[in-house]
Structure formats: structure tokens, C-alpha cells
Design an enzyme around this catalytic site. Structure first.
Site, PDB file in Angstrom:
ATOM      1  N   ASP A 135       7.280   5.571  -8.233  1.00  0.00           N
ATOM      2  CA  ASP A 135       8.341   5.542  -7.210  1.00  0.00           C
ATOM      3  C   ASP A 135       9.471   4.622  -7.667  1.00  0.00           C
ATOM      4  O   ASP A 135      10.650   4.934  -7.477  1.00  0.00           O
ATOM      5  CB  ASP A 135       7.804   5.016  -5.869  1.00  0.00           C
ATOM      6  CG  ASP A 135       6.787   5.954  -5.243  1.00  0.00           C
ATOM      7  OD1 ASP A 135       6.856   7.165  -5.509  1.00  0.00           O
ATOM      8  OD2 ASP A 135       5.912   5.469  -4.497  1.00  0.00           O
ATOM      9  N   SER A 144       0.829  -1.198   0.000  1.00  0.00           N
ATOM     10  CA  SER A 144       0.000   0.000   0.000  1.00  0.00           C
ATOM     11  C   SER A 144       0.862   1.245   0.000  1.00  0.00           C
ATOM     12  O   SER A 144       1.869   1.328   0.717  1.00  0.00           O
ATOM     13  CB  SER A 144      -0.974  -0.024   1.182  1.00  0.00           C
ATOM     14  OG  SER A 144      -0.574   0.867   2.178  1.00  0.00           O
ATOM     15  N   LYS A 145       0.472   2.149  -0.857  1.00  0.00           N
ATOM     16  CA  LYS A 145       1.197   3.407  -1.006  1.00  0.00           C
ATOM     17  C   LYS A 145       1.203   4.148   0.338  1.00  0.00           C
ATOM     18  O   LYS A 145       2.184   4.747   0.734  1.00  0.00           O
ATOM     19  CB  LYS A 145       0.492   4.206  -2.104  1.00  0.00           C
ATOM     20  CG  LYS A 145       1.015   5.588  -2.306  1.00  0.00           C
ATOM     21  CD  LYS A 145       2.008   5.692  -3.437  1.00  0.00           C
ATOM     22  CE  LYS A 145       2.406   7.133  -3.607  1.00  0.00           C
ATOM     23  NZ  LYS A 145       3.823   7.271  -3.925  1.00  0.00           N
ATOM     24  N   ARG A 146       0.058   4.058   1.028  1.00  0.00           N
ATOM     25  CA  ARG A 146      -0.065   4.771   2.298  1.00  0.00           C
ATOM     26  C   ARG A 146       0.946   4.268   3.329  1.00  0.00           C
ATOM     27  O   ARG A 146       1.370   4.979   4.214  1.00  0.00           O
ATOM     28  CB  ARG A 146      -1.476   4.608   2.862  1.00  0.00           C
ATOM     29  CG  ARG A 146      -2.236   5.910   2.830  1.00  0.00           C
ATOM     30  CD  ARG A 146      -3.572   5.826   3.501  1.00  0.00           C
ATOM     31  NE  ARG A 146      -4.215   4.545   3.276  1.00  0.00           N
ATOM     32  CZ  ARG A 146      -4.844   3.855   4.220  1.00  0.00           C
ATOM     33  NH1 ARG A 146      -4.910   4.301   5.440  1.00  0.00           N
ATOM     34  NH2 ARG A 146      -5.431   2.709   3.922  1.00  0.00           N
TER      35      ARG A 146
END
Ligand code: GLU
Length: 494
Positions: free
Chosen positions: A275, A265-267
Site C-alpha cells: 500500500d 492492522s491491515k484490517r
């Protein structure tokens, strides 16, 4: 509300038949999650392997903000990965528009048609009607009370301007069985399914409704998406059935995990495709690696170009188990892709990273790149490896001592003194000229080649570990700078 049946007929008539049609349907978030990239890739490959069409649809009905830039990220990512779409917002096509908010009217009309067919109803309850929206297990679930309103009651509420949503009418009895290409047949009792909202009070559709309407109207034959949608699939089947439409093939892909327990997850700091590029990975390497995240072609081969994948991809190779994203494995793919580039292509990729460390405008970029191509896993490894070209690092004389090369302070001092004199007289400054004179000098001094080369490289670079050997490093530094550095080394040995 009077329905315009002719319009529905026209919409149906637009749907292309007799070809495989797949779609990638991202929501514009501003980045491409690795799991989404994999979905896009598999979707693309299924279209290509079957000689079909690959469609890009932007699912923006949940967006509260402007999505212009986020949509641009989607186009750029797809183009960069080589996933070219045959139809989409930017290229058009026979079943557009391809952005959901531009299809808003369609959903409203089909919701009215569904009400007429008995598959949906208007719900006038408001959000705070707790009683109506909780089941006996305490889960939020609507009890279906508005599905039992009489036509007169409905009309009265409409006349009074009571806001409403449109909900799916799920049969209370029986069960629904749907089939997924990866997970097989799944049956679930209808009473476990909620009367989901299809059209919100602002007139916009929910994902649950829009995806079915769009997939049907776009003639999608294979729906590829994340397995988080698996539990909703029975509801979508019921919608297709209520409309009397063919159900597409479902391919729900298991999640991409950071480790055995957590989804990427990016979060939580896991990298998106963008990225990864910023971290020095090549797009082709990422695409190849992502293709094998949960899909296996069988056999040993791991390096596949996109063209090859377009020929061999097969949905039966997709695994049911979650795939774990392994950065070490990605590093391996990346170094393989870096090595396989032509020297020119590598120099082009490497240049911005070389320039981060080597500021001299006349630096030999191609020469430095050639030293690095076989020696880096990621482009971001480059700057730290070559900072010594710009500035001689601080080092001490012990670096000259190296057992294997039989280099001692005495042999090093001798080697440097002789080499300085020889370099000063050398008319040419090429790899061959430098190499040949060093070898000749070793013979003359009765030294092993390594005993001479070791101190020359140490003095030239100021580091024990360098990309490339003494010859290339001296050539790239240039004659004057090399001689200056060899003198510095000699002083350290004095
Ligand atoms: N917009 C959905 C998402 O980004 C797409 C799901 C689907 O492909 O049906 O997750």
C-alpha cells in the site's frame, strides 16, 4: 511405532554449524505488514552484520487456500527491499525443503520421537469434551487426561481408529525461565502453560511445533519475531529441552502501533508495504524508516542505506517499547530519498505519475520531473501539481495582483503585451533564451524582475502556486502554447 534413528541422525548431520543463521518465516497472507517487514529487515541485518546466513521459510501450514500468489508477493517484496536470502524455497539450500507443507513428514516423525522421550502424548479427546478442556478459571485449557492413559488403553484406541492429536506434555510442577535479548529473563510457572496441540488430527503441525522443529533443523541461531510470541516462548524452550537441543537466541520485537493504543492492522485500514508503494513512497525510504521504528543506532543520523545498516545494526539498539508508525516522519524520509535520486532515476519513478496528469504523448517528461524533484514528498503528489501543463485551469484576473511582486492589473497587462511580442520574435526556445530575454525586458521596462515574471507565470499556469518558475513552465509548455496562454491572460485583464 518403530522409529528410524538413522534418519534422525542424518537430519542432525545436515545442520550447518559455526555460523550465525537467521530466518524470516512469513505466513503467505498476500501482503507484507509493516511489522513483518521490520522483522524481515532486522532478521536480515543480524545475519549480515555477523557475516551469517539469512534464510526464508514459508509457514503455510495454517493456510486453507492456495497460496501461490501470496508466496510470490513475499519473494517480490523481499527482492524489492533488497533483502536477499541465502537459502529458501526458490534458491534451495542444505536444510530444505523451505516450505512447511513440504516438510510435513518431518514433523510427524519428530512428534513420535518426542512421545518416546516423554515430551508429548497422543490425545484422543474430541473438541466437544468440554470437561477436559477448561480450567478452574474458565480459560480453555486441556486437563491432560490422555497423558495418563496406559499403553494398553492407547493401543486399543489406535486399533479402533479413534482420531487423535499429539500434545506437548508440560511438567505440572516448577517453572520455566527463558531469556530474550530484548526483554531479558522471563520466568513463568509451568502450571500456567497449556498442553498445546503439536500435531493436528489431519497430521499437519501447529505453528507451536513446526517453528521449533524447523528452527532446530535449519540451524537457526537467532530467532527474530514479534513480541506476540513472547508468551509462547517458555513452551518452545520446554520442547528444545525435551529433545535435548540447544536453544537459539530470542529477539522478540515490540509491536508497531498506529497510535498509543492500537497495533497497526491491515484490517483497520493501516497500510501494508505494498500500500505504501502504491501511495507514492519509495521502497528504500520505507526500508530506512522501518529500520528506525523501534531501533536506534544512537546519534543523530537518520538516513541510512541498507549497506550501511548491514554494517552497523546492533540488536541492543532495539527498544522494548512499542513503536508508533508516524506517516509525517515517513513523508520526511521519502522526500529526502526523492531528492537524493539522480534526475534520471527520479524521472523514471515519476513518469507514470506525470502521465496520469499530462496526457500529451510528446510531453517533456524529464523537464517536468526536474521541476518536481525538490518539491514532492510522495510520487502521488505529482499529478495534482502538474495538471496545468495539459489544460489551463479556470482562473480570474485577481491572480495577477501580487503585492510582494508589485504586480497590479496595469503592470501585468503591460508585462504580458511586451512579453508576447518578444516571445513571438524569439528564435530559440531554451531556458537560457527565455530567461535572458525576460530579464532584459524587465530592465528595458524599468520593472522589477518579479513584476514581470509574476504575470507571465500566472498566465502560463493559471495557478498561484506551481512547481518551478515562469521560465521553466514556459519552456515546457512550448512557444506556441505559451503565447496562446499569455494572450488568454491578457484578455482577462482587458
Ligand atoms: N509465521 C509466523 C508469522 O508470520 C512466524 C513467526 C516466527 O517468526 O516464528 O507470524
Amino acid at each position: 511405532m518403530a522409529l528410524d534413528y538413522k534418519w534422525f541422525e542424518e537430519m542432525e548431520a545436515r545442520i550447518p554449524k559455526g555460523e550465525v543463521r537467521t530466518r524470516f518465516a512469513p505466513s503467505p497472507t498476500g501482503y507484507m505488514h509493516v511489522g513483518n517487514l521490520r522483522t524481515a529487515l532486522y532478521t536480515y541485518l543480524i545475519a549480515r552484520v555477523n557475516g551469517g546466513k539469512f534464510i526464508l521459510r514459508i509457514e503455510d501450514t495454517d493456510q486453507k487456500r492456495l497460496v501461490g500468489d501470496a508466496v510470490k508477493v513475499i519473494y517480490e517484496t523481499m527482492a524489492r527491499c533488497g533483502l536477499s536470502h541465502d537459502e529458501g524455497p526458490d534458491v534451495g539450500g542444505p536444510v530444505g525443503p523451505y516450505i512447511q507443507t513440504d516438510r510435513r513428514d518431518f514433523y510427524g516423525k519428530y512428534a513420535e520421537l518426542l512421545i518416546e522421550k516423554g515430551g508429548a502424548y497422543r490425545c484422543f479427546c474430541n473438541k466437544d469434551d468440554e470437561e477436559a478442556s477448561s480450567d478452574d478459571k474458565g480459560f480453555a485449557k486441556y486437563d491432560g487426561r490422555c497423558s495418563r492413559l496406559s499403553p494398553e488403553e492407547i493401543q486399543a484406541k489406535l486399533d479402533a481408529g479413534v482420531p487423535y492429536v499429539i500434545r506437548q506434555k508440560i511438567p505440572r510442577e516448577g517453572s520455566t525461565t527463558f531469556s530474550d535479548e530484548i526483554f531479558g529473563e522471563i520466568t513463568c510457572p509451568n502450571d500456567s502453560l497449556d498442553d498445546n496441540v503439536l500435531i493436528k488430527s489431519d497430521g499437519l503441525p501447529t505453528y507451536n511445533f513446526a517453528n521449533v522443529i524447523d528452527d532446530h533443523l535449519m540451524g537457526i541461531t537467532h530467532v527474530v519475531r514479534g513480541s506476540e510470541y513472547l508468551s509462547s516462548a517458555p513452551k518452545y524452550d520446554l520442547l528444545y529441552k525435551s529433545f535435548g537441543w540447544d536453544i537459539p537466541k530470542y529477539i522478540h520485537c515490540p509491536p508497531v502501533m498506529r497510535d498509543a493504543h492500537n497495533k497497526m492492522s491491515k484490517r483497520h485500514g493501516d497500510p501494508s508495504y505494498e500500500d505504501l508503494l502504491a501511495q507514492g513512497y519509495l521502497s528504500d525510504a520505507v526500508v530506512n524508516y522501518v529500520a528506525l521504528l523501534g531501533w536506534s543506532p544512537g546519534g543523530e543520523q537518520e538516513i541510512y542505506s541498507l549497506d550501511e545498516l548491514c554494517r552497523i545494526f546492533n540488536i541492543h539498539g532495539i527498544s522494548k517499547s512499542p513503536a508508533i508508525f508516524d506517516i509525517v516522519k515517513l513523508n520526511y524520509f521519502n522526500s529526502e530519498y526523492i531528492r537524493a535520486l539522480t534526475p534520471e532515476a527520479f524521472a523514471k519513478e515519476a513518469e507514470p505519475y506525470i502521465r496520469q496528469a499530462v496526457k500529451k504523448p510528446d510531453a517533456d517528461i524529464a523537464g517536468i520531473a526536474a521541476l518536481l524533484q525538490q518539491r514532492c514528498e510522495k510520487l502521488t503528489d505529482i499529478p495534482e501539481k502538474i495538471g496545468f501543463f495539459d489544460e489551463l485551469p479556470e482562473y480570474t484576473a485577481d491572480l495577477f495582483v501580487h503585492k510582494k511582486s508589485k504586480s497590479t492589473p496595469e503592470t501585468a497587462a503591460k508585462a504580458l503585451t511586451e512579453t508576447i511580442a518578444m516571445f513571438e520574435a524569439l528564435p530559440e526556445w531554451t531556458d537560457t533564451a527565455i530567461h535572458d530575454c525576460l530579464i532584459a525586458k524587465a530592465v528595458e521596462l524599468g520593472m522589477k524582475n518579479a513584476t514581470l515574471m509574476w504575470p507571465v507565470r500566472i498566465a502560463a499556469a493559471g495557478l498561484a502556486v506551481t512547481p518551478g518558475g515562469a521560465v521553466e513552465i514556459c519552456r515546457i509548455l512550448g512557444k506556441d502554447e505559451t503565447i496562446r496562454r499569455l494572450k488568454v491572460g491578457l484578455e482577462k485583464l482587458a
